[in-house]
Design a protein around this motif. Structure first.
Motif, PDB file in Angstrom:
ATOM      1  N   ALA A  56      58.718  22.460  31.148  1.00 55.10           N
ATOM      2  CA  ALA A  56      59.552  23.266  32.039  1.00 55.10           C
ATOM      3  C   ALA A  56      60.783  23.817  31.330  1.00 55.10           C
ATOM      4  N   THR A  57      61.271  23.101  30.308  1.00 52.51           N
ATOM      5  CA  THR A  57      62.459  23.539  29.553  1.00 52.51           C
ATOM      6  C   THR A  57      62.191  23.400  28.059  1.00 52.51           C
ATOM      7  N   TRP A  58      61.090  23.944  27.604  1.00 56.08           N
ATOM      8  CA  TRP A  58      60.643  23.725  26.227  1.00 56.08           C
ATOM      9  C   TRP A  58      61.620  24.256  25.192  1.00 56.08           C
ATOM     10  N   TRP A  59      62.387  25.291  25.513  1.00 59.21           N
ATOM     11  CA  TRP A  59      63.323  25.860  24.536  1.00 59.21           C
ATOM     12  C   TRP A  59      64.476  24.906  24.224  1.00 59.21           C
ATOM     13  N   ARG A  60      64.759  23.954  25.128  1.00 62.67           N
ATOM     14  CA  ARG A  60      65.838  23.001  24.882  1.00 62.67           C
ATOM     15  C   ARG A  60      65.492  22.039  23.750  1.00 62.67           C
ATOM     16  N   ALA A  61      64.214  21.959  23.391  1.00 64.84           N
ATOM     17  CA  ALA A  61      63.823  21.104  22.265  1.00 64.84           C
ATOM     18  C   ALA A  61      64.376  21.632  20.943  1.00 64.84           C
ATOM     19  N   LEU A  62      64.856  22.873  20.912  1.00 63.05           N
ATOM     20  CA  LEU A  62      65.430  23.440  19.693  1.00 63.05           C
ATOM     21  C   LEU A  62      66.883  23.030  19.497  1.00 63.05           C
ATOM     22  N   ASN A  63      67.486  22.423  20.538  1.00 61.12           N
ATOM     23  CA  ASN A  63      68.862  21.893  20.442  1.00 61.12           C
ATOM     24  C   ASN A  63      69.853  22.958  19.976  1.00 61.12           C
ATOM     25  N   ASP A  64      69.822  24.096  20.646  1.00 53.97           N
ATOM     26  CA  ASP A  64      70.722  25.190  20.311  1.00 53.97           C
ATOM     27  C   ASP A  64      71.451  25.622  21.583  1.00 53.97           C
ATOM     28  N   ALA A  65      72.750  25.320  21.658  1.00 49.48           N
ATOM     29  CA  ALA A  65      73.525  25.604  22.871  1.00 49.48           C
ATOM     30  C   ALA A  65      73.600  27.094  23.166  1.00 49.48           C
ATOM     31  N   GLU A  66      73.733  27.908  22.120  1.00 45.82           N
ATOM     32  CA  GLU A  66      73.796  29.356  22.323  1.00 45.82           C
ATOM     33  C   GLU A  66      72.498  29.886  22.919  1.00 45.82           C
ATOM     34  N   LEU A  67      71.371  29.380  22.431  1.00 42.74           N
ATOM     35  CA  LEU A  67      70.079  29.789  22.967  1.00 42.74           C
ATOM     36  C   LEU A  67      69.939  29.359  24.418  1.00 42.74           C
ATOM     37  N   ASP A  68      70.343  28.139  24.745  1.00 33.58           N
ATOM     38  CA  ASP A  68      70.271  27.676  26.132  1.00 33.58           C
ATOM     39  C   ASP A  68      71.087  28.575  27.048  1.00 33.58           C
ATOM     40  N   SER A  69      72.262  28.973  26.580  1.00 28.87           N
ATOM     41  CA  SER A  69      73.110  29.851  27.383  1.00 28.87           C
ATOM     42  C   SER A  69      72.456  31.216  27.593  1.00 28.87           C
ATOM     43  N   LEU A  70      71.854  31.761  26.553  1.00 32.84           N
ATOM     44  CA  LEU A  70      71.196  33.062  26.676  1.00 32.84           C
ATOM     45  C   LEU A  70      70.031  33.009  27.657  1.00 32.84           C
ATOM     46  N   VAL A  71      69.266  31.935  27.628  1.00 31.89           N
ATOM     47  CA  VAL A  71      68.134  31.807  28.548  1.00 31.89           C
ATOM     48  C   VAL A  71      68.628  31.760  29.992  1.00 31.89           C
ATOM     49  N   GLU A  72      69.665  30.970  30.256  1.00 29.28           N
ATOM     50  CA  GLU A  72      70.177  30.865  31.615  1.00 29.28           C
ATOM     51  C   GLU A  72      70.711  32.210  32.105  1.00 29.28           C
ATOM     52  N   ARG A  73      71.395  32.934  31.239  1.00 33.20           N
ATOM     53  CA  ARG A  73      71.910  34.249  31.642  1.00 33.20           C
ATOM     54  C   ARG A  73      70.772  35.234  31.889  1.00 33.20           C
ATOM     55  N   ALA A  74      69.716  35.138  31.088  1.00 38.51           N
ATOM     56  CA  ALA A  74      68.571  36.032  31.295  1.00 38.51           C
ATOM     57  C   ALA A  74      67.894  35.746  32.627  1.00 38.51           C
ATOM     58  N   VAL A  75      67.764  34.480  32.971  1.00 37.72           N
ATOM     59  CA  VAL A  75      67.128  34.120  34.248  1.00 37.72           C
ATOM     60  C   VAL A  75      67.935  34.673  35.419  1.00 37.72           C
ATOM     61  N   LYS A  76      69.253  34.718  35.275  1.00 35.29           N
ATOM     62  CA  LYS A  76      70.104  35.192  36.368  1.00 35.29           C
ATOM     63  C   LYS A  76      70.204  36.716  36.421  1.00 35.29           C
ATOM     64  N   SER A  77      70.140  37.383  35.274  1.00 38.92           N
ATOM     65  CA  SER A  77      70.508  38.800  35.247  1.00 38.92           C
ATOM     66  C   SER A  77      69.452  39.736  34.697  1.00 38.92           C
ATOM     67  N   ASN A  78      68.316  39.240  34.219  1.00 33.48           N
ATOM     68  CA  ASN A  78      67.314  40.129  33.640  1.00 33.48           C
ATOM     69  C   ASN A  78      66.787  41.102  34.691  1.00 33.48           C
ATOM     70  N   LEU A  79      66.689  42.358  34.339  1.00 29.22           N
ATOM     71  CA  LEU A  79      66.301  43.381  35.310  1.00 29.22           C
ATOM     72  C   LEU A  79      64.825  43.312  35.680  1.00 29.22           C
ATOM     73  N   ASP A  80      63.966  42.920  34.750  1.00 26.28           N
ATOM     74  CA  ASP A  80      62.550  42.752  35.093  1.00 26.28           C
ATOM     75  C   ASP A  80      62.372  41.655  36.130  1.00 26.28           C
ATOM     76  N   LEU A  81      63.181  40.606  36.025  1.00 21.70           N
ATOM     77  CA  LEU A  81      63.114  39.538  37.017  1.00 21.70           C
ATOM     78  C   LEU A  81      63.604  40.023  38.380  1.00 21.70           C
ATOM     79  N   GLU A  82      64.607  40.875  38.387  1.00 22.12           N
ATOM     80  CA  GLU A  82      65.073  41.417  39.660  1.00 22.12           C
ATOM     81  C   GLU A  82      63.982  42.257  40.319  1.00 22.12           C
ATOM     82  N   ILE A  83      63.277  43.052  39.515  1.00 23.62           N
ATOM     83  CA  ILE A  83      62.175  43.850  40.065  1.00 23.62           C
ATOM     84  C   ILE A  83      61.088  42.941  40.628  1.00 23.62           C
TER      85      ILE A  83
END
Length: 508
Positions: A56-83
């Protein structure tokens, strides 16, 4: 009283069934295991065991805080997801439309007129209301007003099948949103790995450029002192210029990766450059998780869930098309008043009403309705093939990703060994050149090979990261923690909605 009771009993019995086939989920026919599952090598006994990767959170296995932040922002604001969310809400709202068709429909109607006819409401008032008018005691009907209601009985299950199809369409739209979620998360992680890989390559090139520039300086001094010849200076100059020519394209690719990430999180690139331009290392990839069995994909992969729900909707629409071949029975009623007036004397008003069943049965349509049933069957068959194809592709993608991830692991191990040998070769060639035991061409070749190995290793890290992303996307991970969606607005009756929308803006 016995006849109407018998009719009602017959209607109740008929409404217990629905035309068309009832849907059943196709039985699975997947293989018992993945062909590439044996490619995942077990860890050596001496190596520490890494924690299992949560799908469910496979990207967190990379242990990169910046990447985790980008994923969360994409889930909230990505335009394809809004469509995708808007399409899901549209499907959920359409269920109310189908349900409304199955319930009684009540309308208000009124008409008035003057002229030479005996009933001046003809062609002006609703047919159901006018069926109740009467000319008894009136010379002329000038006005009529009232309400009429129609309730089409779902004897052959047309509306039940339509609601089944609408509900399946909603579930398919929900799965489609999950599929977009998995794609967005995977694209963010892939773009991030690409960006870090390009930044690492840019760093390698700049470091190599500094080393070659220093080599050129030393060779030039040796040439000026007569220790070496002009060929060595030309070779050093050529190597430096060739390497520096690679820097600008790599930096442009890194900028493009930043722009891609910005769009994925729903932001303009100008707002993200400062955050993403700071170089960092490529995240280390963990050992791949056990893929399970192909049957698990039916539960995890959103595209498989979407294809299965589309099959269910297509099957339900066979029932809708079949029900159109049978009689449509409705209960029709009206109540209101009519009057004689508008210059006609005396002015008289009367209450009117009517109630009773009605039926329409298509008899001769030259095969149009029957063809619609065949079309619905063919559409369902196509959906079945698409469902099977989606499962087949999913299994193939997992097998390909497992093999690819394992291949990149082996590649990196070999390149690591080659890099250590290449670094030692540079040291030896430089020492021999300084002692006059070899020419500068050997040093140039050793340096070129070493920097090429460094770049290959960075490319291998990126390729392994991309295979890691593809593996977990193919396993259906990434959407499980983002299933919540806003509630839809409850539709209101037409009279209330008319006033509400007249008083408020209808803009999206």
């Amino acid at each position: 009283m016995k006849a109407p009771a018998a009719v009602l009993a017959l209607i109740a019995g008929l409404t217990a069934c629905a035309a068309g086939p009832s849907y059943r989920t196709p039985p699975p026919d997947e293989p018992s295991s993945f062909a590439a599952a044996t490619a995942v090598k077990p860890l050596e006994p001496s190596m520490p065991k890494a924690p299992p990767v949560d799908l469910a959170t496979w990207w967190r296995a990379l242990n990169d805080a910046e990447l985790d932040s980008l994923v969360e922002r994409a889930v909230k604001s990505n335009l394809d997801l809004e469509i995708a969310l808007d399409r899901l809400q549209q499907a959920r709202t359409y269920e109310a439309v189908v349900l409304g068709h199955a319930l009684p429909d009540v309308d208000a109607s009124a008409a008035a007129g003057r002229g030479t006819g005996s009933d001046l409401t003809k062609g002006r008032a609703d047919t159901g209301l006018r069926s109740a008018d009467t000319g008894t005691g009136l010379q002329q009907i000038n006005t009529i007003a009232g309400f009429d209601a129609v309730w089409e009985l779902d004897i052959f299950g047309k509306y039940r099948r339509e609601f089944e199809a609408a509900r399946a369409d909603t579930e398919a739209a929900r799965a489609a949103r999950y599929d977009v979620l998995t794609a967005v998360v995977a694209n963010v992680v892939r773009a991030y790995v690409d960006l870090r890989g390009l930044q690492v390559r840019d760093g390698i090139l700049h470091k190599a450029s500094d080393v070659l520039r220093e080599s050129l300086r030393i060779v030039s001094i040796r040439y000026e002192r007569g220790i070496t010849n002009e060929l060595d200076v030309a070779l050093a100059t050529r190597e430096l210029a060739t390497l520096e020519a690679q820097i600008a394209p790599v930096e442009a690719e890194a900028n493009a990766a930043q722009y891609t990430l910005a769009v994925l999180v729903g932001a303009y690139p100008e707002n993200m450059v400062q955050e993403l331009s700071k170089p960092d290392l490529i995240p280390s990839m963990p050992a791949p998780a056990a893929p399970g069995v192909p049957l698990d994909l039916l539960k995890r992969r959103p595209d498989i869930q979407q294809a299965e729900r589309e099959l269910a909707a297509s099957t339900a629409r066979i029932g809708v098309a079949t029900a159109n071949l049978f009689p449509q029975v409705a209960l029709v009623g009206s109540i209101g008043s009519q009057s004689q007036g508008w210059g006609t004397t005396p002015s008289i008003g009367q209450h009117i009403w009517s109630f009773g069943p009605g039926a329409v049965w298509p008899l001769l349509d030259f095969g149009a309705l029957d063809a619609q049933v065949d079309i619905a069957h063919l559409a369902a068959r196509a959906s079945m093939v698409n469902y099977r194809k989606t499962i087949l592709n999913a299994v193939q993608q997992v097998d390909t990703s497992l093999d690819g991830y394992e291949a990149q692991q082996v590649r990196m191990e070999k390149l690591s060994t080659a890099m250590m040998a290449g670094e030692r070769a540079v040291e030896l060639a430089t020492q021999r050149y300084n002692r006059g035991l070899t020419d500068f061409l050997n040093v140039v070749d050793a340096e070129r090979e070493f920097y090429d190995l460094q770049e290959q290793y960075a490319l291998a890290q990126v390729a392994q990261g991309e295979q890691f992303v593809q593996l977990y996307r193919s396993l259906g991970g990434g959407w499980q923690n983002y299933q919540a969606v806003p509630a839809i607005r409850r539709p209101q009756p037409a009279i209330i909605a008319a006033f509400r929308r007249a008083l408020t803006s209808s803009a999206p």
